[in-house]
Design a protein around this motif. Structure first.
Motif, PDB file in Angstrom:
ATOM      1  N   CYS A  73       0.814  -1.202   0.000  1.00  0.00           N
ATOM      2  CA  CYS A  73       0.000   0.000   0.000  1.00  0.00           C
ATOM      3  C   CYS A  73       0.855   1.263   0.000  1.00  0.00           C
ATOM      4  O   CYS A  73       0.550   2.224  -0.686  1.00  0.00           O
ATOM      5  CB  CYS A  73      -0.950  -0.014   1.195  1.00  0.00           C
ATOM      6  N   LEU A  76       2.384   1.754  -3.372  1.00  0.00           N
ATOM      7  CA  LEU A  76       1.371   2.267  -4.283  1.00  0.00           C
ATOM      8  C   LEU A  76       1.184   3.777  -4.082  1.00  0.00           C
ATOM      9  O   LEU A  76       1.132   4.545  -5.051  1.00  0.00           O
ATOM     10  CB  LEU A  76       0.061   1.540  -3.964  1.00  0.00           C
ATOM     11  N   TYR A  77       1.087   4.144  -2.834  1.00  0.00           N
ATOM     12  CA  TYR A  77       0.891   5.547  -2.459  1.00  0.00           C
ATOM     13  C   TYR A  77       2.079   6.388  -2.926  1.00  0.00           C
ATOM     14  O   TYR A  77       1.904   7.447  -3.550  1.00  0.00           O
ATOM     15  CB  TYR A  77       0.712   5.582  -0.942  1.00  0.00           C
ATOM     16  N   SER A  99       2.297   6.483  -6.873  1.00  0.00           N
ATOM     17  CA  SER A  99       1.257   7.320  -7.460  1.00  0.00           C
ATOM     18  C   SER A  99       1.630   8.796  -7.375  1.00  0.00           C
ATOM     19  O   SER A  99       1.516   9.539  -8.359  1.00  0.00           O
ATOM     20  CB  SER A  99      -0.075   7.067  -6.731  1.00  0.00           C
ATOM     21  N   ILE A 139      -6.616  -5.210  -8.396  1.00  0.00           N
ATOM     22  CA  ILE A 139      -6.685  -4.735  -7.017  1.00  0.00           C
ATOM     23  C   ILE A 139      -7.797  -3.701  -6.860  1.00  0.00           C
ATOM     24  O   ILE A 139      -8.591  -3.744  -5.923  1.00  0.00           O
ATOM     25  CB  ILE A 139      -5.331  -4.129  -6.579  1.00  0.00           C
ATOM     26  N   THR A 140      -7.855  -2.776  -7.800  1.00  0.00           N
ATOM     27  CA  THR A 140      -8.878  -1.727  -7.732  1.00  0.00           C
ATOM     28  C   THR A 140     -10.268  -2.329  -7.771  1.00  0.00           C
ATOM     29  O   THR A 140     -11.150  -1.932  -7.003  1.00  0.00           O
ATOM     30  CB  THR A 140      -8.714  -0.759  -8.917  1.00  0.00           C
ATOM     31  N   ALA A 198     -11.000  -4.059  -4.466  1.00  0.00           N
ATOM     32  CA  ALA A 198     -11.103  -3.101  -3.357  1.00  0.00           C
ATOM     33  C   ALA A 198     -12.375  -2.267  -3.446  1.00  0.00           C
ATOM     34  O   ALA A 198     -12.998  -1.966  -2.429  1.00  0.00           O
ATOM     35  CB  ALA A 198      -9.884  -2.188  -3.338  1.00  0.00           C
ATOM     36  N   THR A 199     -12.777  -1.903  -4.657  1.00  0.00           N
ATOM     37  CA  THR A 199     -13.977  -1.080  -4.779  1.00  0.00           C
ATOM     38  C   THR A 199     -15.232  -1.937  -4.700  1.00  0.00           C
ATOM     39  O   THR A 199     -16.273  -1.467  -4.247  1.00  0.00           O
ATOM     40  CB  THR A 199     -13.984  -0.302  -6.109  1.00  0.00           C
ATOM     41  N   SER A 230      -4.422   3.262  -5.757  1.00  0.00           N
ATOM     42  CA  SER A 230      -3.958   3.849  -4.505  1.00  0.00           C
ATOM     43  C   SER A 230      -5.135   4.333  -3.666  1.00  0.00           C
ATOM     44  O   SER A 230      -5.221   4.065  -2.465  1.00  0.00           O
ATOM     45  CB  SER A 230      -3.006   4.998  -4.810  1.00  0.00           C
ATOM     46  N   ARG A 231      -6.083   5.019  -4.324  1.00  0.00           N
ATOM     47  CA  ARG A 231      -7.244   5.498  -3.579  1.00  0.00           C
ATOM     48  C   ARG A 231      -8.126   4.347  -3.123  1.00  0.00           C
ATOM     49  O   ARG A 231      -8.667   4.361  -2.012  1.00  0.00           O
ATOM     50  CB  ARG A 231      -8.032   6.496  -4.427  1.00  0.00           C
ATOM     51  N   ALA A 232      -8.254   3.321  -3.964  1.00  0.00           N
ATOM     52  CA  ALA A 232      -9.107   2.189  -3.594  1.00  0.00           C
ATOM     53  C   ALA A 232      -8.529   1.441  -2.398  1.00  0.00           C
ATOM     54  O   ALA A 232      -9.258   1.049  -1.486  1.00  0.00           O
ATOM     55  CB  ALA A 232      -9.268   1.258  -4.794  1.00  0.00           C
ATOM     56  N   LEU A 233      -7.211   1.244  -2.395  1.00  0.00           N
ATOM     57  CA  LEU A 233      -6.595   0.533  -1.277  1.00  0.00           C
ATOM     58  C   LEU A 233      -6.681   1.358   0.000  1.00  0.00           C
ATOM     59  O   LEU A 233      -6.933   0.831   1.080  1.00  0.00           O
ATOM     60  CB  LEU A 233      -5.132   0.208  -1.595  1.00  0.00           C
ATOM     61  N   THR A 234      -6.463   2.658  -0.128  1.00  0.00           N
ATOM     62  CA  THR A 234      -6.577   3.529   1.043  1.00  0.00           C
ATOM     63  C   THR A 234      -7.989   3.462   1.615  1.00  0.00           C
ATOM     64  O   THR A 234      -8.184   3.456   2.829  1.00  0.00           O
ATOM     65  CB  THR A 234      -6.235   4.975   0.665  1.00  0.00           C
ATOM     66  N   LEU A 250      -9.848   0.932   1.537  1.00  0.00           N
ATOM     67  CA  LEU A 250      -9.945  -0.347   2.239  1.00  0.00           C
ATOM     68  C   LEU A 250      -9.400  -0.228   3.670  1.00  0.00           C
ATOM     69  O   LEU A 250      -9.920  -0.843   4.600  1.00  0.00           O
ATOM     70  CB  LEU A 250      -9.159  -1.397   1.450  1.00  0.00           C
ATOM     71  N   TYR A 251      -8.343   0.544   3.817  1.00  0.00           N
ATOM     72  CA  TYR A 251      -7.769   0.775   5.142  1.00  0.00           C
ATOM     73  C   TYR A 251      -8.686   1.624   6.024  1.00  0.00           C
ATOM     74  O   TYR A 251      -8.659   1.512   7.242  1.00  0.00           O
ATOM     75  CB  TYR A 251      -6.431   1.515   5.027  1.00  0.00           C
ATOM     76  N   TYR A 293      -4.887   7.529   6.946  1.00  0.00           N
ATOM     77  CA  TYR A 293      -3.846   6.708   6.357  1.00  0.00           C
ATOM     78  C   TYR A 293      -2.456   7.365   6.438  1.00  0.00           C
ATOM     79  O   TYR A 293      -1.488   6.690   6.841  1.00  0.00           O
ATOM     80  CB  TYR A 293      -4.211   6.331   4.915  1.00  0.00           C
TER      81      TYR A 293
END
Lengths: 156, 156
Positions: free
Chosen positions: A19, A22-23, A26, A143-144, A147-148, B26-30, B32-33, B44
DNA sequence: TGATGTTTAGTTGTGCGCAATCTAAATGCT
DNA sequence: AGCATTTAGATTGCGCACAACTAAACATCA
């Protein structure tokens, strides 16, 4: 499934976390776009909106939000700025007055030509082979999607 | 290098762009957190700061910024909020009064236990095999490294 | 030693993201 | 028709990111 789910202290290592990778990636890639987009007078999210409009023509705010995974709280002020910059028009759909259709002005349409070379230039700047970028993109999409799709998978 | 660098209109396809995939993932995983971190009272980025502190102990603002690739404009107010929440202390380094050292309060240290299981839970929630996540992470790191190393590769 | 330059945090201003709330328009139901 | 429900977009508030600027502490060297 060997002897999992016993928390390992090492799991909290920042550098091991996908994560964070990814952050960081990006933001780093967006920073690569920044000087290029500055010349077009666009921010990165504004550029994404323009990509959709260049590709699909007049688009409702709702459809823009679905494409970019952004809600009206983000899009409304962003579109207002694009409108103030003279790149897009906004108008209520006469067939459904709830909906607002965003369309390109001639100025916004012309900007497309200046944007055409950008993606390739950025991809080359990363130095990562196109094939690897393609598989990276596919993994990210997977992943997206997961996650969504997850509403809230809480075990409570 | 076959017949490249002639701009292809298809390059502007949103779905083909790695950068958008990165931005969306990145936004989707965030997201999830988010529900998990809400229980700890952390955002996050605040969680990332805590990860560094849990791992390294007292750390200067500058070192935090280097680890997370964030500048003081982001960290100063974030740290002020963590301090207000009683999770960290901030103090000028007596050896160099320019530097501010951030350290955990007992409360911030205790929070670590609640955080230990988070990364694994998130990784499993994505449904992507650990091996694939590891190679994804490595590709992302490579991209981040190249993108941040480039000062400004402008051909002017 | 004192002038100059560098390093470290903090502040200000702009633009996202996102939750929560609001309004108006459309739709469904009886 | 009359009224509840749904839907689309806008607004408000908060917390990042990041650029630009400020101020204080330290370093350097003529």
């Amino acid at each position: 499934m060997t002897r999992a789910d016993r928390p390992d202290p090492g799991d909290l290592d920042l550098q091991k976390q996908v994560c964070f990778a990814l952050y960081a990636a990006s933001r780093a890639l967006t920073a690569l776009y920044r000087p290029v987009l500055d010349r077009l007078g666009l921010t990165y999210p504004q550029y994404l909106v323009m990509l959709v409009l260049w590709e699909r023509g007049p688009t409702s705010v709702k459809a823009l939000g679905e494409s970019l995974q952004l809600d009206s709280g983000t899009l409304s002020p962003l579109l207002k700025r694009l409108e103030a910059a003279g790149l897009v028009d906004r108008a209520r759909d006469p067939r459904d007055e709830r909906s607002v259709v965003v369309s390109l002005t001639p100025s916004g349409d012309r900007l497309r030509e200046q944007a055409t070379g950008i993606p390739r230039a950025i991809a080359e700047a990363t130095g990562v082979p196109a094939s690897e970028l393609a598989s990276l993109r596919d993994t990210l999409r997977k992943i997206t999607e997961v996650a969504t799709a997850t509403p809230d998978k809480e075990t409570t």
